[in-house]
Structures are given as structure tokens and as C-alpha cells.
Design an enzyme around this catalytic site. Structure first.
Site, PDB file in Angstrom:
ATOM      1  CG  HIS A 119       0.029   0.098   2.344  1.00 47.53           C
ATOM      2  ND1 HIS A 119       0.295   1.240   3.071  1.00 47.53           N
ATOM      3  CD2 HIS A 119      -0.013  -0.904   3.452  1.00 47.53           C
ATOM      4  CE1 HIS A 119       0.846   0.835   4.123  1.00 47.53           C
ATOM      5  NE2 HIS A 119       0.673  -0.474   4.306  1.00 47.53           N
ATOM      6  CB  SER A 157      -0.376   4.403   5.959  1.00 42.57           C
ATOM      7  OG  SER A 157       0.569   3.942   7.046  1.00 42.57           O
ATOM      8  CD  GLU A 216       1.010  -6.226   8.069  1.00 41.64           C
ATOM      9  OE1 GLU A 216       1.070  -7.593   7.964  1.00 41.64           O
ATOM     10  OE2 GLU A 216       1.849  -5.355   7.700  1.00 41.64           O
TER      11      GLU A 216
END
Length: 180
Positions: free
Chosen positions: A9, A12, A84
Site C-alpha cells: 500500500h 500511511s 495485515e
């Protein structure tokens, strides 16, 4: 042989804060959104043939997958097994590269006081990869997390405990693995 692709990803909020995310749902930063768009554009420009994007249900991965899908036109589907690892007592702590957390990642049967062991994590990811490996006519992209990247790499390559605990990929990096 047929390929499978892995994308971590985008950046974050807790990546910036150097905190362990685990299964805590943390949003992408503006840079994380831009990274995901750029990765999608890179994949489209390279003409990489992907049949479907499978993504973690956590928003940082789901948003990354959405951006990549929008840039490439590849359909996407949420895959709950790509969530995750639950790091138990470590979630929300920092820094992410602390020596005690690094050592904990080498304890494959430890559940981290309420979390998920590395063996439990490997079981769900290996089962998923076994299933996808049987679909030789389809090419998948997995959009997930650094902990998942570690397990995926260990599925395709022999790794020592030290290599496993040290392994990581950058936000929105694209990694190719090949099924035999």
C-alpha cells in the site's frame, strides 16, 4: 511458470509516524494516494497484463488498489486473507524498526499477547498462494502490507529467520514472483 505481482500500500499516516500498524485501519497520506496513482500509471504504461487485483480489506490497501484499478482498468476484489498480521501488543507502538520488535518477528509461534503468530499468518497466505498458483491461466496482483510481503517472499524463496525479519518493500513498490 506464471507471474503474480505484489504491491505494498501507499504511505500511511502511521508510516509517517513510524508506528506499527498491523490490523489497525490507518488512512493513506496525500503522498500515499499519489504513490498509488503513479504505480497504476507505471503498470499501465509498461503494459503488464493482470487479470485481477486482490486487496486487503484495510483502507490503506483498498484505496491503493482502487487507484491502481482506476489507472489500469483491472478489476479488483477484496481478499480477507490479505489483511495485515495482528501484531497484538505491538500495534500502535514505535519505532517500527525497534530491536525488540525485530526479535519478536523471529518468534514464529508467538501471538504477541493477543495477536497472530507468524505461523498463523503464513498458513493463511500460503493457502491463498497455493490456490492462486493452480490458476495458471490468470495473473493476479496482490495489494497488501509489508508483513504480507514478507510471507509472500518466503513462499517463493528460501529465507533465514534473520532475512525474514529484515525483509521489507517500499510503499507502492511492484514486485514480481513466479509460480513454477
Amino acid at each position: 511458470m506464471h507471474p503474480i505481482y505484489f504491491v505494498r500500500h501507499g504511505e500511511s499516516e502511521w508510516n509517517v509516524a513510524d508506528r506499527i500498524c498491523g490490523q489497525t485501519d490507518v488512512a493513506l497520506t496525500d503522498l500515499g494516494h499519489a504513490q498509488a496513482i503513479a504505480t497504476g500509471q507505471k503498470i499501465a504504461k509498461a503494459g503488464i497484463a493482470i487479470d485481477e487485483i486482490l486487496y486487503s480489506p484495510l483502507s490503506r490497501a483498498a484505496e491503493t488498489a482502487r487507484h491502481i484499478s482506476e489507472m489500469t482498468g483491472v478489476p479488483m476484489r477484496m481478499e480477507p486473507r490479505l489483511v495485515e498480521q495482528n501484531f497484538g501488543k505491538w500495534e500502535g507502538t514505535s519505532p517500527r524498526n525497534a530491536a525488540d520488535f525485530f526479535e519478536a518477528k523471529k518468534q514464529f509461534v508467538c501471538r504477541h499477547e493477543g495477536g497472530e503468530s507468524m505461523l498463523q499468518l503464513a498458513q493463511r497466505i500460503y493457502n491463498l498462494l497455493d490456490e492462486l498458483g493452480k490458476e495458471a491461466d490468470k495473473t493476479y496482483m496482490l495489494v497488501a502490507h509489508n508483513g504480507i510481503a514478507r510471507v509472500v517472499c518466503s513462499y517463493f524463496h528460501d529465507m533465514t529467520n534473520e532475512e525474514y525479519a529484515s525483509y521489507g518493500v517500499k510503499n507502492c513498490s511492484l514486485t514480481r514472483f513466479d509460480f513454477d
